[in-house]
Design a protein around this motif. Structure first.
Motif, PDB file in Angstrom:
ATOM      1  N   GLN A  97     -15.007  -4.242   7.389  1.00  0.00           N
ATOM      2  CA  GLN A  97     -14.125  -3.532   6.461  1.00  0.00           C
ATOM      3  C   GLN A  97     -13.296  -2.473   7.181  1.00  0.00           C
ATOM      4  OE1 GLN A  97     -16.029  -2.020   2.922  1.00  0.00           O
ATOM      5  NE2 GLN A  97     -17.161  -3.916   2.567  1.00  0.00           N
ATOM      6  N   ALA A  98     -13.931  -1.742   8.085  1.00  0.00           N
ATOM      7  CA  ALA A  98     -13.214  -0.704   8.831  1.00  0.00           C
ATOM      8  C   ALA A  98     -12.126  -1.317   9.708  1.00  0.00           C
ATOM      9  CB  ALA A  98     -14.187   0.095   9.692  1.00  0.00           C
ATOM     10  N   ILE A  99     -12.417  -2.451  10.314  1.00  0.00           N
ATOM     11  CA  ILE A  99     -11.436  -3.134  11.159  1.00  0.00           C
ATOM     12  C   ILE A  99     -10.208  -3.531  10.337  1.00  0.00           C
ATOM     13  CG2 ILE A  99     -10.978  -5.318  12.336  1.00  0.00           C
ATOM     14  CD1 ILE A  99     -12.313  -3.558  14.211  1.00  0.00           C
ATOM     15  N   ILE A 100     -10.442  -4.054   9.143  1.00  0.00           N
ATOM     16  CA  ILE A 100      -9.331  -4.497   8.296  1.00  0.00           C
ATOM     17  C   ILE A 100      -8.489  -3.309   7.845  1.00  0.00           C
ATOM     18  CG2 ILE A 100      -8.752  -5.587   6.092  1.00  0.00           C
ATOM     19  CD1 ILE A 100     -11.255  -7.367   6.509  1.00  0.00           C
ATOM     20  N   VAL A 101      -9.139  -2.227   7.424  1.00  0.00           N
ATOM     21  CA  VAL A 101      -8.411  -1.006   7.065  1.00  0.00           C
ATOM     22  C   VAL A 101      -7.622  -0.495   8.268  1.00  0.00           C
ATOM     23  CG1 VAL A 101      -8.645   1.402   6.360  1.00  0.00           C
ATOM     24  CG2 VAL A 101     -10.037  -0.350   5.250  1.00  0.00           C
ATOM     25  N   ASN A 102      -8.245  -0.554   9.430  1.00  0.00           N
ATOM     26  CA  ASN A 102      -7.622  -0.087  10.660  1.00  0.00           C
ATOM     27  C   ASN A 102      -6.299  -0.796  10.941  1.00  0.00           C
ATOM     28  OD1 ASN A 102      -7.424  -0.308  13.893  1.00  0.00           O
ATOM     29  ND2 ASN A 102      -8.187  -2.250  13.109  1.00  0.00           N
ATOM     30  N   TYR A 103      -6.247  -2.098  10.641  1.00  0.00           N
ATOM     31  CA  TYR A 103      -5.017  -2.848  10.896  1.00  0.00           C
ATOM     32  C   TYR A 103      -3.850  -2.306  10.072  1.00  0.00           C
ATOM     33  CZ  TYR A 103      -7.689  -6.408  13.442  1.00  0.00           C
ATOM     34  OH  TYR A 103      -8.465  -7.062  14.352  1.00  0.00           O
ATOM     35  N   PHE A 104      -4.114  -1.949   8.839  1.00  0.00           N
ATOM     36  CA  PHE A 104      -3.029  -1.435   7.985  1.00  0.00           C
ATOM     37  C   PHE A 104      -2.651  -0.007   8.379  1.00  0.00           C
ATOM     38  CE2 PHE A 104      -4.752  -4.855   5.301  1.00  0.00           C
ATOM     39  CZ  PHE A 104      -3.573  -5.540   5.043  1.00  0.00           C
ATOM     40  N   ILE A 105      -3.630   0.764   8.826  1.00  0.00           N
ATOM     41  CA  ILE A 105      -3.320   2.103   9.328  1.00  0.00           C
ATOM     42  C   ILE A 105      -2.459   1.995  10.581  1.00  0.00           C
ATOM     43  CG2 ILE A 105      -4.277   4.219  10.293  1.00  0.00           C
ATOM     44  CD1 ILE A 105      -4.682   3.893   7.276  1.00  0.00           C
ATOM     45  N   ALA A 106      -2.821   1.084  11.480  1.00  0.00           N
ATOM     46  CA  ALA A 106      -2.048   0.882  12.704  1.00  0.00           C
ATOM     47  C   ALA A 106      -0.621   0.442  12.370  1.00  0.00           C
ATOM     48  CB  ALA A 106      -2.735  -0.155  13.588  1.00  0.00           C
ATOM     49  N   PHE A 107      -0.484  -0.424  11.383  1.00  0.00           N
ATOM     50  CA  PHE A 107       0.841  -0.862  10.932  1.00  0.00           C
ATOM     51  C   PHE A 107       1.654   0.329  10.420  1.00  0.00           C
ATOM     52  CE2 PHE A 107       3.349  -2.333   7.172  1.00  0.00           C
ATOM     53  CZ  PHE A 107       4.350  -2.993   7.884  1.00  0.00           C
ATOM     54  N   SER A 108       1.020   1.189   9.646  1.00  0.00           N
ATOM     55  CA  SER A 108       1.707   2.365   9.094  1.00  0.00           C
ATOM     56  C   SER A 108       2.140   3.324  10.204  1.00  0.00           C
ATOM     57  CB  SER A 108       0.788   3.091   8.105  1.00  0.00           C
ATOM     58  OG  SER A 108       0.415   2.236   7.040  1.00  0.00           O
ATOM     59  N   VAL A 109       1.280   3.490  11.212  1.00  0.00           N
ATOM     60  CA  VAL A 109       1.624   4.366  12.334  1.00  0.00           C
ATOM     61  C   VAL A 109       2.842   3.811  13.072  1.00  0.00           C
ATOM     62  CG1 VAL A 109       0.856   5.273  14.572  1.00  0.00           C
ATOM     63  CG2 VAL A 109      -0.715   5.230  12.633  1.00  0.00           C
ATOM     64  N   GLY A 110       2.876   2.495  13.245  1.00  0.00           N
ATOM     65  CA  GLY A 110       4.005   1.869  13.915  1.00  0.00           C
ATOM     66  C   GLY A 110       5.310   2.093  13.173  1.00  0.00           C
ATOM     67  N   LEU A 111       5.269   1.975  11.861  1.00  0.00           N
ATOM     68  CA  LEU A 111       6.474   2.212  11.061  1.00  0.00           C
ATOM     69  C   LEU A 111       6.885   3.678  11.127  1.00  0.00           C
ATOM     70  CD1 LEU A 111       5.876   0.093   7.810  1.00  0.00           C
ATOM     71  CD2 LEU A 111       7.141  -0.535   9.876  1.00  0.00           C
TER      72      LEU A 111
ATOM     73  N   GLY B  63     -13.615   5.207   8.282  1.00  0.00           N
ATOM     74  CA  GLY B  63     -13.814   4.632   9.611  1.00  0.00           C
ATOM     75  C   GLY B  63     -12.603   3.831  10.060  1.00  0.00           C
ATOM     76  N   GLY B  64     -11.979   3.121   9.130  1.00  0.00           N
ATOM     77  CA  GLY B  64     -10.780   2.347   9.451  1.00  0.00           C
ATOM     78  C   GLY B  64      -9.593   3.238   9.782  1.00  0.00           C
ATOM     79  N   ILE B  65      -9.472   4.352   9.058  1.00  0.00           N
ATOM     80  CA  ILE B  65      -8.387   5.311   9.326  1.00  0.00           C
ATOM     81  C   ILE B  65      -8.548   5.908  10.728  1.00  0.00           C
ATOM     82  CG2 ILE B  65      -7.392   7.516   8.645  1.00  0.00           C
ATOM     83  CD1 ILE B  65      -8.170   6.812   5.738  1.00  0.00           C
ATOM     84  N   ALA B  66      -9.780   6.277  11.060  1.00  0.00           N
ATOM     85  CA  ALA B  66     -10.046   6.870  12.375  1.00  0.00           C
ATOM     86  C   ALA B  66      -9.747   5.891  13.501  1.00  0.00           C
ATOM     87  CB  ALA B  66     -11.495   7.337  12.452  1.00  0.00           C
ATOM     88  N   LEU B  67     -10.006   4.615  13.253  1.00  0.00           N
ATOM     89  CA  LEU B  67      -9.799   3.595  14.283  1.00  0.00           C
ATOM     90  C   LEU B  67      -8.333   3.194  14.419  1.00  0.00           C
ATOM     91  CD1 LEU B  67     -11.068   1.566  16.309  1.00  0.00           C
ATOM     92  CD2 LEU B  67     -11.330  -0.016  14.380  1.00  0.00           C
ATOM     93  N   GLY B  68      -7.616   3.192  13.299  1.00  0.00           N
ATOM     94  CA  GLY B  68      -6.262   2.642  13.280  1.00  0.00           C
ATOM     95  C   GLY B  68      -5.286   3.348  14.201  1.00  0.00           C
ATOM     96  N   ILE B  69      -5.397   4.670  14.307  1.00  0.00           N
ATOM     97  CA  ILE B  69      -4.431   5.435  15.121  1.00  0.00           C
ATOM     98  C   ILE B  69      -4.579   5.126  16.613  1.00  0.00           C
ATOM     99  CG2 ILE B  69      -3.644   7.751  15.753  1.00  0.00           C
ATOM    100  CD1 ILE B  69      -4.515   8.643  12.925  1.00  0.00           C
ATOM    101  N   PRO B  70      -5.768   5.285  17.213  1.00  0.00           N
ATOM    102  CA  PRO B  70      -5.878   4.931  18.634  1.00  0.00           C
ATOM    103  C   PRO B  70      -5.684   3.445  18.897  1.00  0.00           C
ATOM    104  CG  PRO B  70      -8.036   5.436  17.730  1.00  0.00           C
ATOM    105  CD  PRO B  70      -7.043   5.828  16.693  1.00  0.00           C
ATOM    106  N   ASN B  71      -6.040   2.603  17.939  1.00  0.00           N
ATOM    107  CA  ASN B  71      -5.879   1.163  18.134  1.00  0.00           C
ATOM    108  C   ASN B  71      -4.398   0.802  18.258  1.00  0.00           C
ATOM    109  OD1 ASN B  71      -6.718  -1.455  18.479  1.00  0.00           O
ATOM    110  ND2 ASN B  71      -7.083  -1.850  16.316  1.00  0.00           N
ATOM    111  N   PHE B  72      -3.566   1.390  17.408  1.00  0.00           N
ATOM    112  CA  PHE B  72      -2.130   1.121  17.519  1.00  0.00           C
ATOM    113  C   PHE B  72      -1.599   1.562  18.871  1.00  0.00           C
ATOM    114  CE2 PHE B  72       2.163   2.791  17.485  1.00  0.00           C
ATOM    115  CZ  PHE B  72       2.879   1.659  17.124  1.00  0.00           C
TER     116      PHE B  72
END
Length: 288
Positions: A30-44, A214-223
């Motif tokens: 679940q965190a991984i999936i949330v992370n993907y959308f956070i990473a997408f938002s950071v990119g935009l 957890g997904g939010i925390a992961l999404g930023i460094p992952n992007f």
């Protein structure tokens, strides 16, 4: 070089976050999936161009992002299976030693430079990854029936890096790096949502705020791990056959030190040998 350093730092932060998942009981999928959308938002958010999502399907790099999005989810699933069947060390070795694929890709397809120092450094980097990753004195043992999983992780991870290199070189304009990186995560996220829908239909889905956080925390460094890697490849200072091994072996080395400092992890003599070889390999590859 600054982009490469930032990519290494971002990827190492991801390691720390995954360790915290275990500590706080975060559902990784679940965190991984949330992370993907956070990473997408950071990119935009960091994209300098006017927001126009309708143009994305028309970009020449878009089909490649579809492939990468699928690979992101597939390799994550295979890594999870490998961890369950053979252990975390096997996953770490398979993922990081996959650097051989983009290195060969760069040398043969783009005629990147080779030499005794560079080749020696790459070989030492592969040995360093293995020695730094194993956590048992008797090495890594894999049952024959489970061998297919780390092999698929190896090839999947390598193909991801090689595909990013190809798309970045051939189709992605410099102004599109953020949007290109964001699109990969958006596609992976959409595939992940379909998995959650299936779980919901089966009555096994339970989403908690802890997993979302957890997904939010992961999404930023992952992007930024992908964004800075692409920027490093575009910088022109080093060949991709130089950047990929330095990136991978430095991540393993830094993650090991973070594990010691933050989580009190114990390392065996083989790990220290691996760390030493990692430093030597980075010096050889960088100065080659």
């Amino acid at each position: 070089m600054i982009f490469l350093l930032l990519s290494i730092l971002s990827s190492s932060v991801i390691f720390v976050i995954f360790k915290l998942y275990n500590k706080y009981g975060v559902n990784t999928l679940q965190a991984i999936i949330v992370n993907y959308f956070i990473a997408f938002s950071v990119g935009l958010a960091i994209d300098d161009q006017p927001l126009n999502l309708q143009r994305i399907p028309g970009e020449l790099w878009f089909p490649g992002t579809l492939v990468l999005g699928c690979l992101f989810i597939a390799v994550f699933y295979l890594a999870a299976v490998t961890t369950q069947r053979s252990g975390l060390s096997v996953v770490s070795v398979a993922t990081k030693m996959s650097v051989a694929i983009p290195v060969l890709f760069g040398i043969f397809l783009y005629s990147e430079s080779t030499g005794i120092l560079k080749i020696t450094g790459i070989v030492l980097a592969m040995i360093a990854v293995y020695l730094t990753s194993i956590k048992k004195s008797d090495g890594i043992a894999i049952k024959k029936k489970n061998l297919i999983y780390p092999l698929l992780v190896f090839f999947g991870s390598g193909i991801i890096d090689a595909t990013i290199k190809y798309l970045e070189t051939t189709y992605v304009a410099e102004v599109d790096v953020a949007l290109f990186s964001a699109t990969i995560f958006a596609i992976a996220g959409c595939i992940g949502i379909s998995i959650l829908i299936i779980q919901a239909a089966r009555g096994t889905l339970k989403i908690t705020f802890r997993n979302i956080l957890g997904g939010i925390a992961l999404g930023i460094p992952n992007f930024f791990s992908i964004y800075f890697l692409v920027m490093a490849l575009r910088s022109g200072g080093y060949d991709s056959s130089t950047i990929f091994p330095i990136n991978n072996v430095a991540i393993v080395m830094l993650s090991t030190f973070l594990g010691i400092l933050l989580f009190g992890e114990k390392i065996i003599p083989k790990n220290w040998i691996g760390i030493t070889l990692a430093v030597i390999s980075i010096i050889l590859i960088a100065f080659a």
